[in-house]
Design an enzyme around this catalytic site. Structure first.
Site, PDB file in Angstrom:
ATOM      1  N   GLY A  62      13.912 -30.350 -27.123  1.00 25.59           N
ATOM      2  CA  GLY A  62      12.674 -30.284 -27.182  1.00 25.59           C
ATOM      3  C   GLY A  62      11.771 -30.577 -26.407  1.00 25.59           C
ATOM      4  O   GLY A  62      12.096 -30.550 -24.935  1.00 25.59           O
ATOM      5  N   GLU A 127      15.575 -38.493 -29.156  1.00 28.93           N
ATOM      6  CA  GLU A 127      16.814 -38.723 -28.227  1.00 28.93           C
ATOM      7  C   GLU A 127      17.432 -40.074 -27.391  1.00 28.93           C
ATOM      8  O   GLU A 127      16.629 -40.639 -27.132  1.00 28.93           O
ATOM      9  CB  GLU A 127      17.094 -37.159 -27.025  1.00 28.93           C
ATOM     10  CG  GLU A 127      16.411 -36.255 -27.911  1.00 28.93           C
ATOM     11  CD  GLU A 127      16.463 -34.617 -27.764  1.00 28.93           C
ATOM     12  OE1 GLU A 127      16.024 -34.615 -26.046  1.00 28.93           O
ATOM     13  OE2 GLU A 127      16.442 -33.419 -28.460  1.00 28.93           O
ATOM     14  N   ASP A 227      19.913 -20.000  -6.320  1.00 26.39           N
ATOM     15  CA  ASP A 227      19.421 -19.293  -5.592  1.00 26.39           C
ATOM     16  C   ASP A 227      17.978 -19.941  -4.583  1.00 26.39           C
ATOM     17  O   ASP A 227      18.023 -19.283  -3.806  1.00 26.39           O
ATOM     18  CB  ASP A 227      19.325 -17.791  -6.121  1.00 26.39           C
ATOM     19  CG  ASP A 227      20.974 -17.257  -6.304  1.00 26.39           C
ATOM     20  OD1 ASP A 227      21.892 -17.351  -6.193  1.00 26.39           O
ATOM     21  OD2 ASP A 227      20.378 -17.183  -8.184  1.00 26.39           O
ATOM     22  N   HIS A 248      25.363 -33.809 -19.513  1.00 24.33           N
ATOM     23  CA  HIS A 248      24.919 -33.725 -20.807  1.00 24.33           C
ATOM     24  C   HIS A 248      26.272 -34.295 -21.672  1.00 24.33           C
ATOM     25  O   HIS A 248      27.959 -33.796 -21.514  1.00 24.33           O
ATOM     26  CB  HIS A 248      24.502 -31.986 -21.362  1.00 24.33           C
ATOM     27  CG  HIS A 248      23.667 -32.724 -22.711  1.00 24.33           C
ATOM     28  ND1 HIS A 248      24.799 -33.671 -24.326  1.00 24.33           N
ATOM     29  CD2 HIS A 248      22.752 -32.434 -22.750  1.00 24.33           C
ATOM     30  CE1 HIS A 248      23.234 -32.900 -24.965  1.00 24.33           C
ATOM     31  NE2 HIS A 248      22.646 -32.839 -23.999  1.00 24.33           N
ATOM     32  N   ARG A 296      21.518 -41.125 -21.172  1.00 24.40           N
ATOM     33  CA  ARG A 296      22.270 -39.590 -21.158  1.00 24.40           C
ATOM     34  C   ARG A 296      23.503 -39.776 -19.758  1.00 24.40           C
ATOM     35  O   ARG A 296      25.042 -39.857 -20.220  1.00 24.40           O
ATOM     36  CB  ARG A 296      21.706 -38.445 -20.495  1.00 24.40           C
ATOM     37  CG  ARG A 296      22.404 -37.521 -20.948  1.00 24.40           C
ATOM     38  CD  ARG A 296      21.500 -36.260 -20.612  1.00 24.40           C
ATOM     39  NE  ARG A 296      20.403 -35.811 -21.487  1.00 24.40           N
ATOM     40  CZ  ARG A 296      20.238 -35.003 -21.309  1.00 24.40           C
ATOM     41  NH1 ARG A 296      19.700 -34.464 -20.310  1.00 24.40           N
ATOM     42  NH2 ARG A 296      18.956 -34.560 -22.984  1.00 24.40           N
ATOM     43  N   HIS A 357      25.090 -30.547 -16.933  1.00 18.41           N
ATOM     44  CA  HIS A 357      23.483 -29.633 -17.791  1.00 18.41           C
ATOM     45  C   HIS A 357      22.265 -29.828 -16.707  1.00 18.41           C
ATOM     46  O   HIS A 357      21.907 -29.041 -17.027  1.00 18.41           O
ATOM     47  CB  HIS A 357      23.377 -30.729 -18.900  1.00 18.41           C
ATOM     48  CG  HIS A 357      22.160 -30.499 -19.609  1.00 18.41           C
ATOM     49  ND1 HIS A 357      21.928 -29.421 -20.359  1.00 18.41           N
ATOM     50  CD2 HIS A 357      20.740 -31.027 -20.043  1.00 18.41           C
ATOM     51  CE1 HIS A 357      21.091 -29.237 -21.366  1.00 18.41           C
ATOM     52  NE2 HIS A 357      20.305 -30.061 -20.947  1.00 18.41           N
ATOM     53  N   GLU A 381      13.343 -27.261 -12.680  1.00 14.44           N
ATOM     54  CA  GLU A 381      14.128 -27.399 -11.906  1.00 14.44           C
ATOM     55  C   GLU A 381      14.737 -27.367 -10.322  1.00 14.44           C
ATOM     56  O   GLU A 381      15.733 -27.812 -10.037  1.00 14.44           O
ATOM     57  CB  GLU A 381      15.518 -26.971 -12.224  1.00 14.44           C
ATOM     58  CG  GLU A 381      16.922 -27.648 -12.697  1.00 14.44           C
ATOM     59  CD  GLU A 381      17.541 -27.149 -13.583  1.00 14.44           C
ATOM     60  OE1 GLU A 381      17.419 -26.790 -14.934  1.00 14.44           O
ATOM     61  OE2 GLU A 381      19.316 -27.693 -13.705  1.00 14.44           O
ATOM     62  N   ARG A 392      17.365 -37.769 -15.136  1.00 16.43           N
ATOM     63  CA  ARG A 392      16.282 -37.776 -16.028  1.00 16.43           C
ATOM     64  C   ARG A 392      16.720 -37.066 -17.714  1.00 16.43           C
ATOM     65  O   ARG A 392      17.997 -37.737 -18.657  1.00 16.43           O
ATOM     66  CB  ARG A 392      16.523 -36.002 -16.262  1.00 16.43           C
ATOM     67  CG  ARG A 392      15.147 -35.510 -17.026  1.00 16.43           C
ATOM     68  CD  ARG A 392      15.182 -33.854 -17.071  1.00 16.43           C
ATOM     69  NE  ARG A 392      16.147 -33.039 -17.627  1.00 16.43           N
ATOM     70  CZ  ARG A 392      16.650 -32.826 -19.010  1.00 16.43           C
ATOM     71  NH1 ARG A 392      15.996 -33.006 -19.924  1.00 16.43           N
ATOM     72  NH2 ARG A 392      17.785 -32.011 -18.971  1.00 16.43           N
TER      73      ARG A 392
HETATM   74  C1  SIN Z   1      19.114 -31.755 -25.649  1.00 17.58           C
HETATM   75  O1  SIN Z   1      18.769 -31.148 -27.076  1.00 17.58           O
HETATM   76  O2  SIN Z   1      20.353 -32.286 -25.859  1.00 17.58           O
HETATM   77  C2  SIN Z   1      18.408 -31.305 -24.095  1.00 17.58           C
HETATM   78  C3  SIN Z   1      17.190 -31.682 -24.002  1.00 17.58           C
HETATM   79  C4  SIN Z   1      17.270 -31.589 -22.717  1.00 17.58           C
HETATM   80  O3  SIN Z   1      18.168 -31.632 -21.972  1.00 17.58           O
HETATM   81  O4  SIN Z   1      16.018 -32.827 -22.563  1.00 17.58           O
END
Ligand code: SIN
Length: 520
Positions: A62, A127, A227, A248, A296, A357, A381, A392
């Protein structure tokens, strides 16, 4: 010095077109830049393949924004800075978190259908690294798809925006230190490099995404080969934070698979999913006070460490304690995809492991997406605005694409898009030896090197050895005529790989996603 152009050409002999603004990349950052540009400007959006082939489209979790009753941008700011491990640009983070709610509102007005509570307010989840529920989502776990689709509809309603699919940008053209256009290959699917075209523009926006395919295992789309970052580097753009590559924690683990892995969103942990090792033991509380929803980088390293301790290629995510109907509705994409792999997430543990990721580094920009090259902007990105630091915070990436994409549009409208269009003849005629079209083996070697030596754990000696081998690959590719889109992508990947390694070698201390086993 990098090679200036990846192929030889003479723009005098090429079909040419012109726009005020050319946007390389059709993910959320590129499309949101386009819709925010004045309708009086002609705009072209270049998509390397089709509009559904990019990382934005795949995004599940999200978009973070402090919209809840008990939340404030100041709390979002604190979480972002904490996750970034001391490397964030505080001013950029402040812009990000303060402007987030307005951009979510703007998306709703454009027609993005976020998930809502029965009282009509937006549903929020949590998250890794977030201390509040502040992540808005759509279609359960297909937020990126819904946002891209709604932005695409908005772009298609604006006659000043032209979208060109299957068009591979080869290089950014510069003249007298200013960006003047893009050299492209009009058919990105052709086996050989053909139909070069020149697109002149007053402002060029690099919104081409990250670098995932440089690694052997990644959640990124097949088209994400770095690229835009590589061609902007050839054009003289300054890059920063190249050592910060995010893994991730929970990609679906499948034995013997390579390339793109299916993501199991962090939102599954946000909604109560528990990580267990192959003995069925919960381990995250032993690593961090936030357990499964620690930042993360910490969860990825903890999983890596459990895998090593137990000799298992994966750990497991257990969400079976949540009610089946709820899981099917909240995570429809994950539920269906896991079923295809023989896992019913309402009954079975999900095998997961960390994979590449996200790329925190990229084209260094100011708070309006300006790079050091006149007329060249970057967002999403591909850009390094400084908001992510060394790691991040979850669901800040689509947000960054929105906030800084809009800011790019604001700067362009004030600056370059109003000037005169410069259409110089540009010639590149480097001496080349031989021709290469099939690069599959070189690519394999490259991705294995990065997997083995520039992953979750790194050490100086191994990185230096890997860098020497990769520099040889770069040198060879630079001296050879590259006869296919794949060959040019591979040059881009090799250049990015060498730059990641150079930066990672220089940063001797561990920080966030950059973890050195030879120095803490
Ligand atoms: C995820 O849904 O775990 C990815 C979200 C993100 O990369 O911020």
């Amino acid at each position: 010095m990098p090679l200036r152009y990846s192929s030889n050409f003479d723009t005098a002999g090429l079909d040419a077109r012109e726009w005020d603004v050319i946007i390389i990349g059709s993910g959320i950052a590129g499309l949101y830049t386009a819709v925010n540009l004045d309708s009086g400007l002609s705009v072209c959006v270049l998509s390397k393949e089709t509009m559904d082939e990019n990382n934005s489209y795949l995004a599940q979790g999200g978009i973070a924004a402090a919209i809840g009753q008990d939340d404030l941008p100041a709390y979002h700011y604190e979480d972002t800075i904490r996750a970034g491990a001391g490397h964030c640009n505080a001013e950029a983070v402040s812009v990000l978190v303060n402007e987030a709610p307005a951009d979510i509102d703007a998306l709703c007005r454009l027609g993005t259908n976020f998930d809502r509570n029965p009282d009509g307010t937006l549903t929020t989840t949590r998250e890794g690294g977030h201390r509040r529920f502040r992540i808005v989502h759509a279609l359960g776990d297909a937020t990126g798809r819904e946002v891209v689709d709604s932005l695409l509809k908005a772009c298609r309603k604006k006659p000043n925006i032209e979208i060109i699919e299957n068009c591979f940008a080869l290089d950014i053209l510069t003249h007298n230190g200013k960006c003047v256009g893009v050299l492209a290959c009009a058919n990105s699917n052709a086996a050989v490099l053909e139909t070069q075209v020149v697109f002149y523009g007053k402002s060029i926006v690099c919104a081409s995404g990250g670098i995932g395919q440089v690694y052997k295992h990644t959640t990124n789309s097949e088209v994400v080969t770095g690229d835009g970052i590589a061609m902007a580097y050839r054009a003289g753009a300054v890059l920063s934070d190249m050592e910060f590559v995010q893994f991730h924690p929970t990609a679906f683990y499948k034995a013997h698979s390579e390339g793109s892995s299916f993501l199991i969103s962090e939102a599954v942990r946000g909604e109560g999913g528990i990580l267990k090792n192959n003995k069925g033991e919960r381990f995250m509380p032993g690593y961090h006070e936030m357990g499964e929803i620690a930042p993360r980088d910490i969860v990825s390293r903890a999983i890596f460490s459990e895998m090593r301790k137990t000799g298992s290629p994966c750990v497991y995510l257990d969400v079976t304690h949540r009610e089946g109907g709820y899981l099917r509705k909240r995570f429809p994409t994950i539920y269906e995809r896991c079923l295809l792999e023989g896992i019913d997430i309402t009954k079975d543990y999900i095998p997961v492991c960390p994979v590449q990721h996200y790329f925190m580094g990229g084209l260094k920009t100011d708070l309006y997406g300006r790079t050091n090259v006149a007329g060249l902007y970057a967002c999403g990105e591909a850009a390094n605005t400084g908001v992510h630091g060394a790691n991040r915070l979850a669901s800040n990436s689509l947000l960054e694409g929105l906030v800084f994409g809009r800011r790019c549009a604001e700067a362009i409208m004030e600056e370059t898009a109003r000037g005169d269009l410069d259409k110089p003849v540009i010639v590149s005629s480097e001496k080349k030896k031989g021709l290469i079209t099939d690069v599959s083996q070189v690519r394999e070697v490259l991705r294995q090197e990065m997997n083995d030596h520039a992953g979750i754990e790194r050490n100086g000696l191994e990185m230096a050895e890997a860098l020497a081998r990769i520099e040889k690959i770069v040198e060879k590719l630079e001296k050879t005529a590259l006869g296919s889109v794949a060959a040019i992508e591979t040059l881009n990947m090799a250049v990015i790989a060498s730059l990641i390694l150079q930066s990672a070698i220089q940063r001797e201390k561990s920080s966030g996603s950059h973890f050195r086993t030879d120095s803490q």
